[in-house]
Design a protein around this motif. Structure first.
Motif, PDB file in Angstrom:
ATOM      1  N   ALA A 160      86.685  99.517  14.391  1.00  0.00           N
ATOM      2  CA  ALA A 160      85.650  99.427  14.756  1.00  0.00           C
ATOM      3  C   ALA A 160      84.530  99.301  13.833  1.00  0.00           C
ATOM      4  N   ALA A 198      90.389 100.422  28.401  1.00  0.00           N
ATOM      5  CA  ALA A 198      89.227  99.685  29.092  1.00  0.00           C
ATOM      6  C   ALA A 198      88.930 100.596  30.219  1.00  0.00           C
ATOM      7  N   THR A 212      76.357 104.708  23.718  1.00  0.00           N
ATOM      8  CA  THR A 212      77.137 103.378  23.974  1.00  0.00           C
ATOM      9  C   THR A 212      78.431 103.715  23.765  1.00  0.00           C
ATOM     10  N   LEU A 213      79.264 103.318  24.716  1.00  0.00           N
ATOM     11  CA  LEU A 213      80.788 103.491  24.638  1.00  0.00           C
ATOM     12  C   LEU A 213      81.456 101.995  24.913  1.00  0.00           C
ATOM     13  N   VAL A 214      82.421 101.665  24.097  1.00  0.00           N
ATOM     14  CA  VAL A 214      82.716 100.265  24.007  1.00  0.00           C
ATOM     15  C   VAL A 214      84.242 100.420  23.957  1.00  0.00           C
ATOM     16  N   GLN A 215      85.001  99.182  24.284  1.00  0.00           N
ATOM     17  CA  GLN A 215      86.331  99.274  24.377  1.00  0.00           C
ATOM     18  C   GLN A 215      86.880  98.553  23.097  1.00  0.00           C
ATOM     19  N   GLY A 216      87.824  99.341  22.386  1.00  0.00           N
ATOM     20  CA  GLY A 216      88.374  98.655  21.185  1.00  0.00           C
ATOM     21  C   GLY A 216      89.109  99.784  20.416  1.00  0.00           C
ATOM     22  N   VAL A 237      84.144 104.457  20.631  1.00  0.00           N
ATOM     23  CA  VAL A 237      84.944 103.513  20.624  1.00  0.00           C
ATOM     24  C   VAL A 237      86.336 103.904  21.383  1.00  0.00           C
ATOM     25  N   VAL A 280      86.580 103.176  29.631  1.00  0.00           N
ATOM     26  CA  VAL A 280      85.244 102.576  29.307  1.00  0.00           C
ATOM     27  C   VAL A 280      84.557 102.327  30.708  1.00  0.00           C
ATOM     28  N   THR A 281      85.366 101.722  31.579  1.00  0.00           N
ATOM     29  CA  THR A 281      84.618 101.005  32.821  1.00  0.00           C
ATOM     30  C   THR A 281      84.198 102.549  33.409  1.00  0.00           C
ATOM     31  N   ALA A 288      81.248 104.749  30.767  1.00  0.00           N
ATOM     32  CA  ALA A 288      79.907 104.041  30.070  1.00  0.00           C
ATOM     33  C   ALA A 288      78.689 104.099  30.942  1.00  0.00           C
ATOM     34  N   ARG A 340      77.746 106.322  19.204  1.00  0.00           N
ATOM     35  CA  ARG A 340      78.595 105.137  19.571  1.00  0.00           C
ATOM     36  C   ARG A 340      80.094 105.536  19.619  1.00  0.00           C
TER      37      ARG A 340
END
Length: 78
Positions: free
Chosen positions: A53, A28, A44-48, A24, A31-32, A35, A22
């Motif tokens: 996290a 953004a 999983t790649l999320v923005q933060g 982080v 991620v766009t 991902a 995963r």
């Protein structure tokens, strides 16, 4: 496709070794862009903010992340 940089390489290596992966990412836009390329590998790649996290994927005990079988953890210190 955006070139895979060191961040994705670490995630891909983790998956290849059998770990859950995963990421982080602070940006953004990254991620766009990335991902959907990582998802087929189970990443999983999320923005933060990685410093904030929650990376726990297992159960919790007393508010702390507690793997189901802590004795199986290769990083466990006895």
């Amino acid at each position: 496709m955006m070139a895979c940089d060191w961040r994705e390489r670490v995630l891909l290596a983790a998956r290849w070794l059998g770990a859950e992966a995963r990421g982080v990412e602070l940006l953004a836009e990254h991620v766009t862009c990335m991902a959907h390329w990582l998802a087929p590998a189970g990443i999983t790649l999320v923005q933060g903010d990685a410093a904030q996290a929650d990376l726990c994927t297992g159960p919790r005990r007393g508010g702390e992340c507690a793997p189901a079988d802590a004795s199986a953890c290769p990083l466990r210190v006895s």
